[in-house]
Design a protein around this motif. Structure first.
Motif, PDB file in Angstrom:
ATOM      1  N   UNK A 131      36.786  -0.253  -1.594  1.00 48.25           N
ATOM      2  CA  UNK A 131      35.526  -0.710  -0.532  1.00 48.25           C
ATOM      3  C   UNK A 131      34.906   0.620   0.024  1.00 48.25           C
ATOM      4  N   UNK A 132      35.772   1.480   0.503  1.00 52.52           N
ATOM      5  CA  UNK A 132      35.483   2.552   1.285  1.00 52.52           C
ATOM      6  C   UNK A 132      34.602   3.617   0.434  1.00 52.52           C
TER       7      UNK A 132
ATOM      8  N   UNK B  33      39.243 -10.814   1.719  1.00 50.51           N
ATOM      9  CA  UNK B  33      38.316 -10.724   3.065  1.00 50.51           C
ATOM     10  C   UNK B  33      39.215 -10.037   4.238  1.00 50.51           C
ATOM     11  N   UNK B  34      40.209 -10.345   4.309  1.00 46.31           N
ATOM     12  CA  UNK B  34      41.150 -10.418   5.783  1.00 46.31           C
ATOM     13  C   UNK B  34      42.186  -9.405   5.590  1.00 46.31           C
ATOM     14  N   UNK B  35      42.644  -8.677   4.524  1.00 45.92           N
ATOM     15  CA  UNK B  35      43.673  -7.698   4.580  1.00 45.92           C
ATOM     16  C   UNK B  35      43.454  -6.534   3.814  1.00 45.92           C
TER      17      UNK B  35
ATOM     18  N   UNK C 183      31.459  -5.831   3.067  1.00 44.16           N
ATOM     19  CA  UNK C 183      31.675  -5.622   1.620  1.00 44.16           C
ATOM     20  C   UNK C 183      32.783  -6.765   1.301  1.00 44.16           C
ATOM     21  N   UNK C 184      33.982  -6.601   1.945  1.00 41.12           N
ATOM     22  CA  UNK C 184      35.062  -7.338   1.661  1.00 41.12           C
ATOM     23  C   UNK C 184      34.805  -8.843   1.970  1.00 41.12           C
ATOM     24  N   UNK C 185      34.294  -9.249   2.970  1.00 40.05           N
ATOM     25  CA  UNK C 185      33.838 -10.850   3.064  1.00 40.05           C
ATOM     26  C   UNK C 185      32.820 -11.196   2.096  1.00 40.05           C
ATOM     27  N   UNK C 186      31.748 -10.273   1.773  1.00 39.12           N
ATOM     28  CA  UNK C 186      30.863 -10.732   0.523  1.00 39.12           C
ATOM     29  C   UNK C 186      31.511 -10.888  -0.852  1.00 39.12           C
TER      30      UNK C 186
END
Length: 293
Positions: free
Chosen positions: A163-164, A223-225, A182-185
């Motif tokens: 993601x980075x 999304x959260x980790x 990016x993670x949540x989408x």
């Protein structure tokens, strides 16, 4: 000096050594905190500086213990000669008294031998790494990218690397989507298109396809980790961003994900042997006179 005095002096010296070691360890921790983990050049120099600090302290302690042992030995010999001179049989052979080696000195010498062995193993590992998979992979990728006038932009190995890398590429295009965005989408897109992703996810323990509950947990972790991302997440991102994503590898041709989209692709570098845990993603940047590695 009697035995009680000698023991007291040795104990005091050992307390001093423990305090000095504690102070050096605190200094080393400050040195480590001052150098970013992804700055490989400075981390390498830091390792050398720490090894030098520890070696100098160990040598100092070893010399101080040796001096104390010699002092105690000399005092013991003087006391022995003084006490026995009146009853000395001049016709008898007097055995030479061996210097007493303290338990502390034995421990110090044992530690020094173990550290020497450790340093030799590290040196051997570094030599082996020059012909190892990680080094060869880095060389191949450097060659591939140099032909494109590009080089690797190193991304921290913290679970967020894919993601980075995408985030870095988007910033180069003046698109400000954060890691969290990016993670949540990605999680939202996969949840709303479960039929496109569920067939590719299996339970590692049973080999069975994910249940709906397992898939929900998988998306929640995205999304959260710092859950590691791979090809499925890249496919979701290509649809979210409406762009192709190019994945460069050392031993095969680039892979394109989201080929239905036109325009310049986002490019990331996939490395199988970058770190101890193996797989890792980096970004790219224009080739400069000062390579990042």
């Amino acid at each position: 000096m009697d035995e009680e005095e000698g023991g007291s002096e040795e104990a005091a010296l050992l307390r001093q050594h423990r305090k000095e070691k504690k102070d050096v360890q605190a200094k080393i921790q400050c040195m480590k905190n001052a150098v970013p983990k992804n700055d490989k050049k400075r981390r390498k120099q830091l390792t050398e500086d720490i090894a030098k600090l520890e070696a100098e302290l160990d040598e100092k302690h070893k010399q101080e213990l040796a001096t104390l042992v010699q002092k105690e030995s000399t005092q013991t010999e003087i006391k022995s000669v003084t006490n026995g001179v009146t009853g000395l049989d001049l016709g008898a052979d007097v055995p030479a008294q061996q210097p007493r080696v303290s338990k502390a000195q034995k421990e110090t010498e044992k530690k020094a031998a173990l550290e020497k062995e450790r340093d030799e193993r590290i040196a051997e590992a570094e030599i082996e790494n020059l012909s190892g998979a990680r080094h060869l992979e880095s060389q191949k990728l450097a060659q591939i990218l140099s032909e494109r006038q590009q080089q690797i932009k190193h991304i921290p190995s913290d679970g967020h690397c894919m993601y980075r890398a995408i985030e870095h590429q988007l910033k180069e295009r003046a698109v400000n989507l954060t890691l969290s965005n990016l993670r949540h989408q990605t999680a939202d897109y996969m949840q709303s298109h479960a039929d496109d992703f569920l067939p590719f996810l299996t339970n590692s323990a049973t080999g069975d396809l994910y249940t709906p509950d397992e898939f929900e947990k998988y998306c929640s972790e995205i999304a959260n980790t710092p859950a590691w991302g791979g090809q499925l997440e890249l496919r979701a991102l290509s649809h979210i961003l409406k762009t192709r994503i190019e994945v460069i590898q050392a031993d095969s041709s680039p892979i394109f994900i989201g080929e239905e989209y036109m325009g310049t692709p986002i490019t990331v570098v996939y490395m199988r042997h970058a770190y101890g845990l193996g797989e890792h993603y980096n970004s790219i940047e224009p080739l400069s006179a000062t390579p990042t590695e």
